[in-house]
Design an enzyme around this catalytic site. Structure first.
Site, PDB file in Angstrom:
ATOM      1  N   SER A 180       0.795  -1.224   0.000  1.00 48.36           N
ATOM      2  CA  SER A 180       0.000   0.000   0.000  1.00 48.36           C
ATOM      3  C   SER A 180       0.831   1.280   0.000  1.00 48.36           C
ATOM      4  O   SER A 180       0.335   2.317  -0.409  1.00 48.36           O
ATOM      5  CB  SER A 180      -0.958   0.000   1.197  1.00 48.36           C
ATOM      6  OG  SER A 180      -0.276  -0.259   2.391  1.00 48.36           O
ATOM      7  N   HIS A 208      -5.426  -3.604  -2.172  1.00 50.40           N
ATOM      8  CA  HIS A 208      -5.136  -2.648  -3.248  1.00 50.40           C
ATOM      9  C   HIS A 208      -5.134  -3.290  -4.631  1.00 50.40           C
ATOM     10  O   HIS A 208      -4.894  -2.610  -5.620  1.00 50.40           O
ATOM     11  CB  HIS A 208      -3.800  -1.954  -2.999  1.00 50.40           C
ATOM     12  CG  HIS A 208      -3.911  -0.858  -1.980  1.00 50.40           C
ATOM     13  ND1 HIS A 208      -4.483   0.358  -2.261  1.00 50.40           N
ATOM     14  CD2 HIS A 208      -3.538  -0.808  -0.687  1.00 50.40           C
ATOM     15  CE1 HIS A 208      -4.452   1.113  -1.181  1.00 50.40           C
ATOM     16  NE2 HIS A 208      -3.891   0.431  -0.204  1.00 50.40           N
ATOM     17  N   LYS A 239     -12.197   0.086  -1.189  1.00 56.03           N
ATOM     18  CA  LYS A 239     -11.302   0.866  -2.054  1.00 56.03           C
ATOM     19  C   LYS A 239     -11.918   0.958  -3.448  1.00 56.03           C
ATOM     20  O   LYS A 239     -12.818   1.762  -3.658  1.00 56.03           O
ATOM     21  CB  LYS A 239      -9.911   0.256  -1.997  1.00 56.03           C
ATOM     22  CG  LYS A 239      -9.291   0.528  -0.616  1.00 56.03           C
ATOM     23  CD  LYS A 239      -7.957  -0.076  -0.355  1.00 56.03           C
ATOM     24  CE  LYS A 239      -7.444   0.470   0.977  1.00 56.03           C
ATOM     25  NZ  LYS A 239      -6.666  -0.480   1.743  1.00 56.03           N
TER      26      LYS A 239
HETATM   27  C1  PLP Z   1      -6.744  -0.649   3.227  1.00 57.42           C
HETATM   28  C2  PLP Z   1      -6.076  -1.930   3.496  1.00 57.42           C
HETATM   29  C3  PLP Z   1      -6.665  -2.881   4.314  1.00 57.42           C
HETATM   30  C4  PLP Z   1      -7.919  -2.579   5.082  1.00 57.42           C
HETATM   31  O1  PLP Z   1      -9.031  -2.532   4.271  1.00 57.42           O
HETATM   32  P1  PLP Z   1     -10.336  -1.729   4.782  1.00 57.42           P
HETATM   33  O2  PLP Z   1     -11.438  -2.329   4.000  1.00 57.42           O
HETATM   34  O3  PLP Z   1     -10.102  -0.294   4.511  1.00 57.42           O
HETATM   35  O4  PLP Z   1     -10.453  -2.013   6.247  1.00 57.42           O
HETATM   36  C5  PLP Z   1      -6.047  -4.108   4.459  1.00 57.42           C
HETATM   37  N1  PLP Z   1      -4.886  -4.377   3.824  1.00 57.42           N
HETATM   38  C6  PLP Z   1      -4.280  -3.483   3.040  1.00 57.42           C
HETATM   39  C7  PLP Z   1      -3.008  -3.840   2.359  1.00 57.42           C
HETATM   40  C8  PLP Z   1      -4.843  -2.223   2.864  1.00 57.42           C
HETATM   41  O5  PLP Z   1      -4.221  -1.321   2.115  1.00 57.42           O
END
Ligand code: PLP
Length: 391
Positions: A180, A208, A239
């Protein structure tokens, strides 16, 4: 004497380092050009990869679900909050991911943490990339398993850790699919081969990659054509799919186990029906209109090339996440602040979110940005980058 006084000392430290800040206030819908703190800016901070957060089709789906099903599920999934719409999303996601089953969680965070903590115990080992997401780290802590961390994407080191874990009850090899903060992709084919050689459980966190990589955004397993070889896939609906939630995709046995053992499902209320309906509409829309993902990648290539041609250090990025690595924390914050003044929102990120000395401004383009938006952003990076002597 206030027993919380010690918190103030930590805040003072942040202030001294120029790192104390409240998040900017979003005063419009989440759009490629949005209003933050009273200013219209090209928004390079959201995870709204496909520009769906304010999409009419998804909004209509949410409205209809509210009219038909109300605004809340009223209970945890395992007591009385297991709604038909939740089941429908899971069936759609299983078809989408080409897995036997999927299970919804309230977020990607709880999907990771809840799953890792449920499938491992204190006699087990988790072998994890050093840049894996915080939710994986927390899940590992909650599980009580022994953590073994390998340097970023170093499959030789991962092999050594697997070798020294021979004979352990259960071994989990786990990696983010797309990282990320750097936007690079895990060496999943090599990791999968290692997991198979050593009989380890293979898990990938595709937060992601969901809606971004693979056909119609099916994720890294599809991107590398590894169907059937990754035991646990985590995806997010928060996302690219533009609403809220996470899910685990895998075997029916895995899902049957998790619904009995994963603590976020046992102890935290399920999604409101509108959120589930939005997710369902998003997953269907992406399959009907895969050209949205092509737009995302066209924009990604244009913007990444632009930053590199200006002479910025964009690290190892291979995805719509492109960091501009500057090293020094304060410099990263200055770059972010001055970009904002120039009409571009790109967040400065420092320790502990990224390692010390690797402070950066992180950019994420979306399918919704126009070429004019992105050119405006590149022009601002050029001007501010020169003023700060970064290029
Ligand atoms: C954003 C993210 C999460 C968490 O996801 P949410 O649905 O926002 O709780 C988990 N792992 C990674 C790598 C992320 O970037």
């Amino acid at each position: 004497m206030d027993p919380l006084k010690y918190l103030e000392r930590e805040l003072d430290d942040l202030r001294e380092r120029g790192l104390f800040r409240w998040p900017r206030l979003l005063e419009s819908p989440q759009e490629p050009v949005a209003r933050y703190d009273g200013k219209e800016v090209v928004n390079l901070c959201s995870n709204n990869y496909l520009g769906l957060a304010n999409h009419p089709t998804l909004k209509e789906a949410a409205r209809r679900a509210i009219d038909e099903l109300g605004v809340g599920s009223g209970a945890v999934r395992t007591i009385a909050g297991n709604m038909a719409i939740h089941k429908q999303v899971e069936q759609e996601l299983a078809r989408f991911k080409h897995t036997e089953a999927t299970l919804l969680y309230q977020s990607g965070f709880t999907a990771n943490a809840g799953t890792v903590a449920a499938i491992l115990g204190k006699d087990d080992v988790i072998i994890s990339d050093e840049l894996n997401h915080a939710s994986i780290i927390d899940g590992a802590r909650l599980s009580g398993a022994t953590k073994k961390i390998y340097p970023h994407k170093d499959t030789t080191a991962a092999r050594h850790l697997l070798e020294e874990s021979r004979g352990v009850r259960h071994v989990l090899l786990i990696s983010d699919g797309v990282f990320s903060m750097d936007g690079d992709i895990a060496p999943l084919p090599e990791l999968v081969a290692l997991a198979e050689e050593f009989g380890a459980i293979m898990m990938v966190d595709d937060a992601h990659a969901s809606g971004v990589l693979g056909r119609a955004g099916r994720g890294t397993v599809d991107h590398f054509n590894l169907h059937g070889r990754v035991h646990v896939q985590v995806g997010t609906l928060s996302k690219a799919f533009a609403c809220q939630g996470g899910y685990v995709a895998g075997s029916q046995v895995l899902v049957d186990f998790l619904i009995h053992r994963a603590r976020p499902l046992l102890f935290s209320t399920s999604h409101p029906p509108s959120v589930a309906a939005t997710a369902l509409a998003a997953v269907r829309l992406v399959q009907d209109q895969p050209e949205i993902i092509e737009r995302l990648w066209d924009n990604t290539k244009f913007f990444k090339r632009g930053l590199m041609q200006l002479g910025f250090n964009t690290g190892a990025s291979e995805t719509p996440i492109t960091p501009v690595i500057v090293g020094d924390e304060r410099l990263a914050m200055d770059l972010s602040d001055q970009l904002f003044q120039a009409g571009v929102f790109a967040l400065g990120i420092a320790f502990p979110t990224v390692p010390r000395g690797k402070a950066r401004v992180r950019t994420i383009v979306t399918a919704g940005h126009t070429r004019e938006d992105l050119q405006k952003a590149l022009d601002a990076f050029n001007r501010v980058g020169r003023a700060l002597k970064l290029i």
